[in-house]
Design a protein around this motif. Structure first.
Motif, short mmCIF file in Angstrom:
data_model
loop_
_atom_site.label_atom_id
_atom_site.label_comp_id
_atom_site.label_asym_id
_atom_site.label_seq_id
_atom_site.Cartn_x
_atom_site.Cartn_y
_atom_site.Cartn_z
N ASN A 279 48.36 -7.87 11.42
CA ASN A 279 49.16 -7.19 12.45
C ASN A 279 50.28 -6.35 11.83
O ASN A 279 50.61 -5.27 12.32
CB ASN A 279 49.77 -8.22 13.40
N MET A 280 50.86 -6.86 10.74
CA MET A 280 51.94 -6.12 10.08
C MET A 280 51.42 -4.80 9.51
O MET A 280 52.08 -3.75 9.63
CB MET A 280 52.53 -6.97 8.95
N VAL A 281 50.23 -4.83 8.93
CA VAL A 281 49.64 -3.60 8.39
C VAL A 281 49.38 -2.60 9.51
O VAL A 281 49.68 -1.40 9.40
CB VAL A 281 48.34 -3.92 7.63
N ILE A 282 48.80 -3.10 10.63
CA ILE A 282 48.51 -2.21 11.77
C ILE A 282 49.81 -1.67 12.36
O ILE A 282 49.93 -0.47 12.65
CB ILE A 282 47.71 -2.97 12.85
N PHE A 283 50.80 -2.56 12.54
CA PHE A 283 52.08 -2.15 13.13
C PHE A 283 52.75 -1.09 12.26
O PHE A 283 53.29 -0.09 12.76
CB PHE A 283 52.99 -3.37 13.26
N SER A 284 52.68 -1.29 10.94
CA SER A 284 53.27 -0.31 10.03
C SER A 284 52.58 1.05 10.17
O SER A 284 53.24 2.10 10.17
CB SER A 284 53.15 -0.82 8.58
N SER A 285 51.26 1.04 10.32
CA SER A 285 50.51 2.30 10.47
C SER A 285 50.89 3.01 11.76
O SER A 285 51.13 4.24 11.77
CB SER A 285 49.00 2.02 10.45
N TYR A 286 50.96 2.25 12.87
CA TYR A 286 51.31 2.86 14.15
C TYR A 286 52.76 3.36 14.15
O TYR A 286 53.08 4.40 14.74
CB TYR A 286 51.09 1.87 15.29
N THR A 287 53.63 2.61 13.50
CA THR A 287 55.03 3.03 13.43
C THR A 287 55.16 4.35 12.67
O THR A 287 55.93 5.24 13.06
CB THR A 287 55.88 1.95 12.75
N MET A 288 54.40 4.46 11.58
CA MET A 288 54.41 5.73 10.83
C MET A 288 53.88 6.88 11.69
O MET A 288 54.33 8.03 11.57
CB MET A 288 53.59 5.59 9.55
N GLN A 289 52.92 6.58 12.56
CA GLN A 289 52.42 7.62 13.47
C GLN A 289 53.51 8.06 14.44
O GLN A 289 53.65 9.25 14.74
CB GLN A 289 51.21 7.08 14.27
N ILE A 290 54.31 7.10 14.91
CA ILE A 290 55.43 7.43 15.81
C ILE A 290 56.44 8.31 15.08
O ILE A 290 56.91 9.33 15.60
CB ILE A 290 56.10 6.15 16.34
N ILE A 291 56.78 7.91 13.83
CA ILE A 291 57.73 8.71 13.05
C ILE A 291 57.16 10.10 12.77
O ILE A 291 57.88 11.11 12.83
CB ILE A 291 58.07 8.00 11.73
N LEU A 292 55.85 10.16 12.48
CA LEU A 292 55.21 11.45 12.26
C LEU A 292 55.32 12.33 13.51
O LEU A 292 55.60 13.53 13.42
CB LEU A 292 53.74 11.24 11.88
N ALA A 293 55.11 11.71 14.67
CA ALA A 293 55.22 12.45 15.93
C ALA A 293 56.65 12.98 16.11
O ALA A 293 56.85 14.13 16.54
CB ALA A 293 54.84 11.55 17.10
N ILE A 294 57.63 12.15 15.77
CA ILE A 294 59.03 12.58 15.89
C ILE A 294 59.33 13.71 14.91
O ILE A 294 60.05 14.66 15.24
CB ILE A 294 59.96 11.37 15.66
N MET A 295 58.77 13.63 13.71
CA MET A 295 58.98 14.69 12.73
C MET A 295 58.40 16.02 13.23
O MET A 295 59.03 17.08 13.11
CB MET A 295 58.33 14.32 11.39
#
Length: 586
Positions: A279-295
């Motif tokens: 779950n931590m690996v998946i959560f980290s991937s999705y969080t990076m997607q959110i940050i990418l979207a914000i960027m």
């Protein structure tokens, strides 16, 4: 910015809908990747992992990645197409709108500003539309979808992510609040630097003649410094954006792994710990997607403030109500031709301004020559520019062949007139294209062109040119003398065989001999044409059928030369300043 989108055509909205479809496909493929990462993570955690399963999941990841790339390329293609076509439409609309403007609207915006609005401002809009269709649409979809994916992943991780996003939002609000006024000022300063540069280039000979290079350089440097200072402030404000995002991204990654490590350590060895790690690996991937979207959204927001100012400036032009309205009349009353009549005409540049013309009344009939004279600022040019409707009367009426000039179809009205302005205007092309200019010019034969040149005393110098009518004319007529340009301008007006010839102080660059020959030729060959002349030299107008004397916007004399010498002190004063005692006696 949304207001300007009303100029998008239906087919472009269809392209945008297709673009959104590919954006959604791209996001779905991007967010499917972490699921395969999770599957691979679980597989490799087994005591005896199956390499075939790992390869299968890896192959699916590769297909998703390639599909996302393909969808992104299609989105970029559609975005570029829509933005380019949209801005082409905006440029066309601005050009057409400005083409309808009267002098009042041109003076309101100024020429440098209109140039900037149709070039620099449209480019800003194009950039933000292109980025918007790629980033502004994808970013919120990607962020919201990613949040939905991680919503059940763990309260601690969700809280950490929410704090990071809140920090970024606060930063955006502060930066935009600081930058927006500067972006608005930046466009105004761009107009100013355009104006200063244009003045220097068009007046280069005067600048050099007066040794004013340093003065002009200082003026340009000041305008340049003002623009640069504003750009630096905006850039400094925006410079906080990317470092803040990078810092939040690193902090969020650290927080996710720190929280994950804590949870795994608390769960102890076993399947629970393995599930938490996955779950931590998946959560980290999705969080990076959110940050990418914000960027991506940040990049768009950096461009948005300036483009919003640009869009507002373009809309100001497109929404401007044109004061010179088109009528429907094609011709005047039956039996009337070449007649102009002013009835109690008053004109003001604005409702609160002082009247430039006050209670002007006169008639000019077919074949007559009517001249206007007066001191500088007496309203001569303003009066004569009301006949081709560059200005409309504030009160009173201007009649052409018995019909109010406001009721005429503008194209029909302009086809009746040959207009020669104070400044000889030449267009890049040839002598033929400059003399045979406009709608009627398309129907002109060489005989018509040479007739105009002959009357304007320009036939001889044109025939002496190596290429004759095909001789090149530089922009503004820079490769011809002032007198040659003036004769070409006069030939352009005469060649169309108009009902009315309007000379707005158009003889100033001609010597007395050419002036005299030109007036004699006009009288001989255009006997049925009404000639209206603004002049400074009494020698140019003393043979006119009617001379109207203006002083401070009022008509203080009307009659022939001899009559005005007897009964108009203003005219007599002008005459004494230009003519000798013998000429006055004659």
């Amino acid at each position: 910015m949304l207001k300007i989108m009303r100029y998008l055509k239906p087919v472009e909205w269809l392209w945008i809908a297709l673009c959104i479809g590919f954006v959604v496909l791209s996001v779905w493929l991007d967010l499917t990747l972490p699921d395969f990462i999770s599957d691979i993570t679980r597989e490799v955690q087994h005591e005896s992992p199956d390499i075939n399963n790992v390869m299968w999941y890896g192959g699916q990841m590769l297909l998703c990645a390639l599909g996302s790339v393909a969808a992104t390329i299609v989105v970029g293609f559609i975005a570029a197409r829509v933005a380019s076509r949209f801005c082409k439409e905006l440029r066309s609309r601005i050009y057409s709108k400005v083409d309808e403007f009267g002098m009042a609207e041109i003076n309101k915006f100024s020429t440098p500003s209109l140039i900037t609005r149709s070039t620099n401002d449209v480019v800003q809009i194009q950039l933000v539309v292109t980025m918007g269709l790629q980033s502004a649409i994808k970013s919120p979809i990607l962020a919201i979808w990613s949040m939905g994916k991680i919503a059940t992943g763990g309260v601690e991780w969700t809280i950490a992510t929410g704090i990071g996003i809140a920090v970024l939002i606060c930063m955006f609000v502060v930066v935009l609040a600081l930058a927006m006024p500067k972006f608005r000022r930046m466009q105004i300063l761009t107009d100013n630097i355009n104006r200063v540069a244009r003045e220097n280039l068009t007046g280069l000979s005067i600048v050099r003649a007066y040794n004013a290079e340093n003065y002009q350089t200082d003026k340009f440097e000041q305008a340049n410094q003002d623009l640069t200072s504003t750009q630096i402030f905006s850039a400094r404000a925006m410079s906080f954006v990317m470092p803040t995002i990078a810092t939040v991204m690193s902090a969020l990654t650290l927080a996710i792994y720190w929280i994950g490590a804590y949870l795994i350590n608390s769960a102890g060895p076993g399947n629970g710990a393995l599930e938490l790690f996955s779950n931590m690996v998946i959560f980290s991937s999705y969080t990076m997607q959110i940050i990418l979207a914000i960027m991506m959204m940040t990049m768009w927001f950096i461009m948005l403030p300036r483009s919003q100012v640009s869009a507002k400036r373009v809309i100001e032009v497109l929404d401007t109500q044109v004061t010179i309205k088109n009528g429907t009349a094609i011709d005047g009353l039956s039996g009337l031709k070449g007649k102009v009549e002013f009835k109690n005409v008053e004109f003001k540049f604005s409702p609160t301004a002082e009247a430039v013309l006050d209670n002007i009344s006169f008639e000019a009939n077919s074949g007559e020559t009517v001249a206007f004279i007066g001191s500088t600022g007496s309203g001569k040019s303003t009066l004569i520019n009301m006949i081709p409707r560059f200005f409309d009367a504030t009160s009173g009426e201007v009649l052409i062949n018995g019909v109010n000039i406001k009721d005429y179809d503008l194209q029909a009205l302009y086809n009746k007139m040959g207009y020669i302005s104070q400044k000889s205007v030449m267009f890049d092309g040839t002598i033929r294209s400059n003399v045979a200019f406009g709608d009627i010019g398309n129907e002109m034969s060489d005989d018509d062109i040479y007739r105009g040149l002959e009357i304007a005393q320009g036939k001889e110098f044109v025939q002496n040119l190596e290429d004759g009518l095909e001789s090149h004319v530089a922009r503004g007529g820079a490769n011809f003398s002032g007198g040659q340009k003036q004769r070409l301008s006069i030939a352009r007006a005469i060649a169309k065989r108009p009902e009315f010839l309007i000379f707005d102080d158009s003889f100033s660059a001609l010597d007395y001999k050419t002036d005299r020959n030109l007036r004699a030729a006009i009288k001989q060959h255009t006997a049925d044409t009404t000639v209206l002349v603004v002049a400074q030299r009494i020698g140019t107008i003393m043979d006119a059928d009617q001379i109207i004397v203006l002083d401070n916007g009022k008509m203080v004399g009307k009659g022939k030369h001899r009559e005005l010498l007897q009964n108009c002190p203003v005219y007599l004063e002008i005459a004494k300043s230009q003519l000798s005692e013998e000429e006055l006696a004659i």
